[in-house]
Design a protein around this motif. Structure first.
Motif, PDB file in Angstrom:
ATOM      1  N   ASN A 372       0.809  -1.216   0.000  1.00  0.00           N
ATOM      2  CA  ASN A 372       0.000   0.000   0.000  1.00  0.00           C
ATOM      3  C   ASN A 372       0.843   1.267   0.000  1.00  0.00           C
ATOM      4  O   ASN A 372       0.351   2.332  -0.366  1.00  0.00           O
ATOM      5  N   GLY A 373       2.112   1.146   0.387  1.00  0.00           N
ATOM      6  CA  GLY A 373       3.008   2.279   0.183  1.00  0.00           C
ATOM      7  C   GLY A 373       3.206   2.548  -1.301  1.00  0.00           C
ATOM      8  O   GLY A 373       3.201   3.700  -1.753  1.00  0.00           O
ATOM      9  N   ILE A 374       3.369   1.463  -2.069  1.00  0.00           N
ATOM     10  CA  ILE A 374       3.492   1.602  -3.523  1.00  0.00           C
ATOM     11  C   ILE A 374       2.198   2.155  -4.116  1.00  0.00           C
ATOM     12  O   ILE A 374       2.212   3.092  -4.933  1.00  0.00           O
ATOM     13  N   TRP A 375       1.075   1.582  -3.684  1.00  0.00           N
ATOM     14  CA  TRP A 375      -0.213   2.047  -4.218  1.00  0.00           C
ATOM     15  C   TRP A 375      -0.447   3.525  -3.897  1.00  0.00           C
ATOM     16  O   TRP A 375      -0.852   4.304  -4.756  1.00  0.00           O
ATOM     17  N   GLY A 376      -0.180   3.922  -2.676  1.00  0.00           N
ATOM     18  CA  GLY A 376      -0.405   5.310  -2.299  1.00  0.00           C
ATOM     19  C   GLY A 376       0.457   6.283  -3.081  1.00  0.00           C
ATOM     20  O   GLY A 376       0.025   7.390  -3.423  1.00  0.00           O
ATOM     21  N   THR A 377       1.681   5.864  -3.393  1.00  0.00           N
ATOM     22  CA  THR A 377       2.573   6.722  -4.171  1.00  0.00           C
ATOM     23  C   THR A 377       2.097   6.836  -5.613  1.00  0.00           C
ATOM     24  O   THR A 377       2.139   7.921  -6.210  1.00  0.00           O
ATOM     25  N   LEU A 378       1.638   5.745  -6.170  1.00  0.00           N
ATOM     26  CA  LEU A 378       1.040   5.793  -7.516  1.00  0.00           C
ATOM     27  C   LEU A 378      -0.215   6.655  -7.527  1.00  0.00           C
ATOM     28  O   LEU A 378      -0.472   7.381  -8.499  1.00  0.00           O
ATOM     29  N   ALA A 379      -0.984   6.584  -6.452  1.00  0.00           N
ATOM     30  CA  ALA A 379      -2.257   7.308  -6.391  1.00  0.00           C
ATOM     31  C   ALA A 379      -2.068   8.812  -6.507  1.00  0.00           C
ATOM     32  O   ALA A 379      -2.967   9.517  -6.992  1.00  0.00           O
ATOM     33  N   VAL A 380      -0.912   9.325  -6.087  1.00  0.00           N
ATOM     34  CA  VAL A 380      -0.644  10.756  -6.253  1.00  0.00           C
ATOM     35  C   VAL A 380      -0.693  11.136  -7.725  1.00  0.00           C
ATOM     36  O   VAL A 380      -1.250  12.168  -8.114  1.00  0.00           O
ATOM     37  N   GLY A 381      -0.108  10.290  -8.578  1.00  0.00           N
ATOM     38  CA  GLY A 381      -0.102  10.553 -10.016  1.00  0.00           C
ATOM     39  C   GLY A 381      -1.461  10.412 -10.664  1.00  0.00           C
ATOM     40  O   GLY A 381      -1.642  10.833 -11.815  1.00  0.00           O
ATOM     41  N   LEU A 382      -2.411   9.832  -9.939  1.00  0.00           N
ATOM     42  CA  LEU A 382      -3.763   9.653 -10.477  1.00  0.00           C
ATOM     43  C   LEU A 382      -4.761  10.639  -9.887  1.00  0.00           C
ATOM     44  O   LEU A 382      -5.597  11.198 -10.607  1.00  0.00           O
ATOM     45  N   PHE A 383      -4.692  10.867  -8.561  1.00  0.00           N
ATOM     46  CA  PHE A 383      -5.755  11.582  -7.850  1.00  0.00           C
ATOM     47  C   PHE A 383      -5.380  12.987  -7.389  1.00  0.00           C
ATOM     48  O   PHE A 383      -6.245  13.701  -6.871  1.00  0.00           O
ATOM     49  N   ASN A 384      -4.122  13.390  -7.506  1.00  0.00           N
ATOM     50  CA  ASN A 384      -3.772  14.744  -7.100  1.00  0.00           C
ATOM     51  C   ASN A 384      -4.562  15.755  -7.925  1.00  0.00           C
ATOM     52  O   ASN A 384      -4.592  15.674  -9.160  1.00  0.00           O
ATOM     53  N   MET A 385      -5.191  16.707  -7.265  1.00  0.00           N
ATOM     54  CA  MET A 385      -6.118  17.611  -7.953  1.00  0.00           C
ATOM     55  C   MET A 385      -5.426  18.618  -8.858  1.00  0.00           C
ATOM     56  O   MET A 385      -6.087  19.294  -9.654  1.00  0.00           O
ATOM     57  N   GLU A 386      -4.116  18.742  -8.764  1.00  0.00           N
ATOM     58  CA  GLU A 386      -3.381  19.663  -9.637  1.00  0.00           C
ATOM     59  C   GLU A 386      -2.610  18.939 -10.733  1.00  0.00           C
ATOM     60  O   GLU A 386      -2.580  19.397 -11.870  1.00  0.00           O
ATOM     61  N   SER A 387      -1.993  17.797 -10.390  1.00  0.00           N
ATOM     62  CA  SER A 387      -1.110  17.144 -11.358  1.00  0.00           C
ATOM     63  C   SER A 387      -1.522  15.734 -11.724  1.00  0.00           C
ATOM     64  O   SER A 387      -0.895  15.103 -12.576  1.00  0.00           O
ATOM     65  N   GLY A 388      -2.586  15.206 -11.098  1.00  0.00           N
ATOM     66  CA  GLY A 388      -2.982  13.822 -11.318  1.00  0.00           C
ATOM     67  C   GLY A 388      -3.594  13.568 -12.686  1.00  0.00           C
ATOM     68  O   GLY A 388      -4.231  14.448 -13.283  1.00  0.00           O
ATOM     69  N   LEU A 389      -3.423  12.365 -13.170  1.00  0.00           N
ATOM     70  CA  LEU A 389      -3.951  11.964 -14.478  1.00  0.00           C
ATOM     71  C   LEU A 389      -5.461  12.142 -14.563  1.00  0.00           C
ATOM     72  O   LEU A 389      -5.988  12.596 -15.586  1.00  0.00           O
ATOM     73  N   PHE A 390      -6.171  11.802 -13.491  1.00  0.00           N
ATOM     74  CA  PHE A 390      -7.634  11.893 -13.500  1.00  0.00           C
ATOM     75  C   PHE A 390      -8.137  13.331 -13.428  1.00  0.00           C
ATOM     76  O   PHE A 390      -9.342  13.581 -13.556  1.00  0.00           O
ATOM     77  N   TYR A 391      -7.242  14.279 -13.239  1.00  0.00           N
ATOM     78  CA  TYR A 391      -7.625  15.689 -13.169  1.00  0.00           C
ATOM     79  C   TYR A 391      -6.988  16.495 -14.293  1.00  0.00           C
ATOM     80  O   TYR A 391      -6.822  17.705 -14.193  1.00  0.00           O
ATOM     81  N   GLY A 392      -6.628  15.799 -15.361  1.00  0.00           N
ATOM     82  CA  GLY A 392      -6.097  16.469 -16.538  1.00  0.00           C
ATOM     83  C   GLY A 392      -4.623  16.786 -16.487  1.00  0.00           C
ATOM     84  O   GLY A 392      -4.121  17.555 -17.323  1.00  0.00           O
ATOM     85  N   GLY A 393      -3.905  16.187 -15.536  1.00  0.00           N
ATOM     86  CA  GLY A 393      -2.485  16.475 -15.395  1.00  0.00           C
ATOM     87  C   GLY A 393      -1.579  15.681 -16.313  1.00  0.00           C
ATOM     88  O   GLY A 393      -0.369  15.899 -16.315  1.00  0.00           O
ATOM     89  N   GLY A 394      -2.150  14.751 -17.058  1.00  0.00           N
ATOM     90  CA  GLY A 394      -1.336  13.935 -17.956  1.00  0.00           C
ATOM     91  C   GLY A 394      -0.564  12.860 -17.210  1.00  0.00           C
ATOM     92  O   GLY A 394      -0.810  12.573 -16.037  1.00  0.00           O
ATOM     93  N   PHE A 395       0.394  12.262 -17.909  1.00  0.00           N
ATOM     94  CA  PHE A 395       1.152  11.140 -17.355  1.00  0.00           C
ATOM     95  C   PHE A 395       2.463  11.565 -16.690  1.00  0.00           C
ATOM     96  O   PHE A 395       3.197  10.721 -16.182  1.00  0.00           O
ATOM     97  N   GLY A 396       2.767  12.853 -16.712  1.00  0.00           N
ATOM     98  CA  GLY A 396       4.050  13.320 -16.181  1.00  0.00           C
ATOM     99  C   GLY A 396       4.247  12.977 -14.718  1.00  0.00           C
ATOM    100  O   GLY A 396       5.270  12.391 -14.335  1.00  0.00           O
ATOM    101  N   GLN A 397       3.287  13.353 -13.878  1.00  0.00           N
ATOM    102  CA  GLN A 397       3.409  13.076 -12.437  1.00  0.00           C
ATOM    103  C   GLN A 397       3.442  11.576 -12.169  1.00  0.00           C
ATOM    104  O   GLN A 397       4.228  11.095 -11.346  1.00  0.00           O
ATOM    105  N   LEU A 398       2.597  10.829 -12.872  1.00  0.00           N
ATOM    106  CA  LEU A 398       2.559   9.384 -12.690  1.00  0.00           C
ATOM    107  C   LEU A 398       3.907   8.755 -13.048  1.00  0.00           C
ATOM    108  O   LEU A 398       4.391   7.855 -12.355  1.00  0.00           O
ATOM    109  N   GLY A 399       4.524   9.243 -14.099  1.00  0.00           N
ATOM    110  CA  GLY A 399       5.825   8.717 -14.510  1.00  0.00           C
ATOM    111  C   GLY A 399       6.893   8.970 -13.457  1.00  0.00           C
ATOM    112  O   GLY A 399       7.708   8.076 -13.157  1.00  0.00           O
TER     113      GLY A 399
END
Length: 464
Positions: A372-399
């Motif tokens: 869940n440490g891995i999952w939580g770190t990945l989740a930043v790249g998906l759910f962060n409201m400024e840079s996350g993929l699900f909020y239009g931030g693209g794949f940069g943060q996730l990468g």
């Protein structure tokens, strides 16, 4: 002899309690201290001065909450293991924070906080540096002692994670030596990559607000390697079957879980490193994820086994807390719930997976903290409201998050493997089969946790 007690009762009334008299000296000290401080102040306090005081008080309280999590880890691990090893587990959880404090004071804090050139901090060993040495601004924000104490509490947490995964069969001395190496060298070096102003991963944009990867995955990777080098407990895997070895006290395990849940309100909101309006928001996202993890793990285990499993409820709470730790400052309330729900499902399946590959983890520490440490770190790249993929931030943060996960994983696996291999080839990291069957309380400590109580003679396995 005059009845002073009766006279005082009559004077103050029947509702008077003697306990309140104990507050009188404290009140006098506070009033005098306040007056002296005001008298010593040449000029009125500015808003900046007040903010600095509030910041330091809040982070001191947060550090104390994180330190108290050691009690939670101790209760949880003890309850999940057999009574014949209770003293051993409690001793490890108590001494590890003392060791972590000293190792972090001597060299670890410098490795993490001093100017690093991107990779490892140097300077200000033994807490001898100035605020500038540790990238703190003189007279504003956190003082060096408060910043050190908060970071030392995190270092101790990383080592405590390992304790649960190697429980019931590791030599006490070897665990102590490993804890010193982890908290004094491996953890602070890798933590500096993000939490030091010069860190190379932080410069690339890697985000781990309170340590889903930096603390929990690092502890989880070290625990995984320790469990692998140690091998399973006697009787855990026989004839191709996974044999359950039940814990002896689920009451204290549940108490440990609740202490950890409360302590997390220092862990995550404290990582704001200031008394700001973001603190309550972070507390709410943290709580929502914990609740989501508990519900999801309960439901998943119920569906799979037909019964609501208390151990999975406990690990579900912790899974949600670990998962939200990286992104608690920047996800929405709904995002926090989703992160927790997924974490709760993951922990149930992770426990089964590690059993399938014969990694014996008595408390589920690897499933909770690594997975869940891995999952939580990945989740930043998906759910962060400024840079996350699900909020239009693209794949940069996730990468960048994936790069951070891989970097921390590789470094910790290599470093912890070196530590475990050296210990195994010199001191030998595992107790003898006879000592394991007798229990580490008697074999290692010469005492029992429940002296005078009838022992459970149904411990699985036999000495071969």
């Amino acid at each position: 002899m005059p009845d002073f007690s009766g006279a005082i009762q009559n004077f103050f009334g029947k509702g008077f309690s003697w306990g309140w008299l104990a507050c009188v000296p404290l009140a006098i000290v506070v009033v005098l201290g306040w007056g002296l401080a005001a008298h010593a102040q040449d000029e009125p306090l500015t808003a900046e001065d007040v903010q600095t005081v509030l910041d330091n008080i809040w982070i001191l309280v947060a550090a104390i909450l994180v330190i108290f999590m050691n009690a939670g880890f101790g209760m949880l691990e003890t309850g999940f293991c057999r009574q014949k090893n209770a003293v051993n587990i409690l001793a490890k959880n108590l001494i590890v924070f003392a060791l972590a404090t000293l190792a972090f004071w001597a060299i670890g804090f410098s490795f993490l906080a001093a100017p690093s050139g991107g990779w490892i901090g140097l300077g200000g060993f033994f807490l001898s540096g100035t605020p500038e040495t540790y990238a703190l601004e003189e007279g504003v924000g956190l003082t060096v002692p408060v910043f050190f104490l908060f970071q030392a509490a995190f270092a101790g947490t990383a080592a405590t994670i390992v304790s649960g995964a190697v429980a019931e069969r590791i030599k006490f001395m070897d665990f102590l030596i490993f804890s010193l190496l982890l908290t004094g060298i491996a953890y602070p070096i890798s933590a500096s990559w993000t939490w030091n102003g010069d860190g190379w991963l932080g410069a690339l944009g890697f985000s781990d607000f309170a340590g889903s990867t930096i603390v929990h995955s690092v502890g989880g990777w070290a625990a995984l390697m320790g469990a692998a080098f140690l091998g399973p407990r006697i009787g855990k895997y026989q004839d191709g079957q996974v044999n359950a070895i039940p814990g002896h006290n689920m009451s204290i395990a549940m108490l440990g879980c609740l202490i950890l849940w409360i302590g997390w309100f220092g862990f995550n909101p404290g990582s704001e490193l200031a008394a700001s309006t973001a603190v309550p928001y972070i507390a709410v996202t943290t709580n929502l994820a914990a609740a989501g993890g508990a519900v999801a793990a309960t439901a998943t285990a119920w569906v799979l086994s037909g019964k609501p499993d208390l151990s999975m409820i406990i690990n579900g709470v912790l899974a949600g807390l670990v998962a939200i730790t990286a992104g608690c400052d920047g996800v929405s309330y709904l995002g926090a719930v989703v992160i927790g729900l997924i974490g709760g499902v993951l922990v149930v399946f992770a426990v089964g997976f590690f059993d399938s590959i014969k990694i014996d983890d008595p408390v589920g520490a690897i499933s909770v903290h690594l997975v869940n440490g891995i999952w939580g770190t990945l989740a930043v790249g998906l759910f962060n409201m400024e840079s996350g993929l699900f909020y239009g931030g693209g794949f940069g943060q996730l990468g960048v998050q994936i790069l951070g996960i891989l970097s921390y994983g590789l470094f910790t696996v290599v470093m912890s493997s070196i530590f475990w291999i050296v210990l195994k080839s010199t001191l030998g990291i595992r107790v003898t089969p006879e000592e394991e069957m007798k229990g580490l309380d008697i074999a290692e400590h010469g005492m029992e946790a429940y002296s005078g109580f009838l022992k459970d003679a149904s411990d699985m396995g036999s000495v071969s």
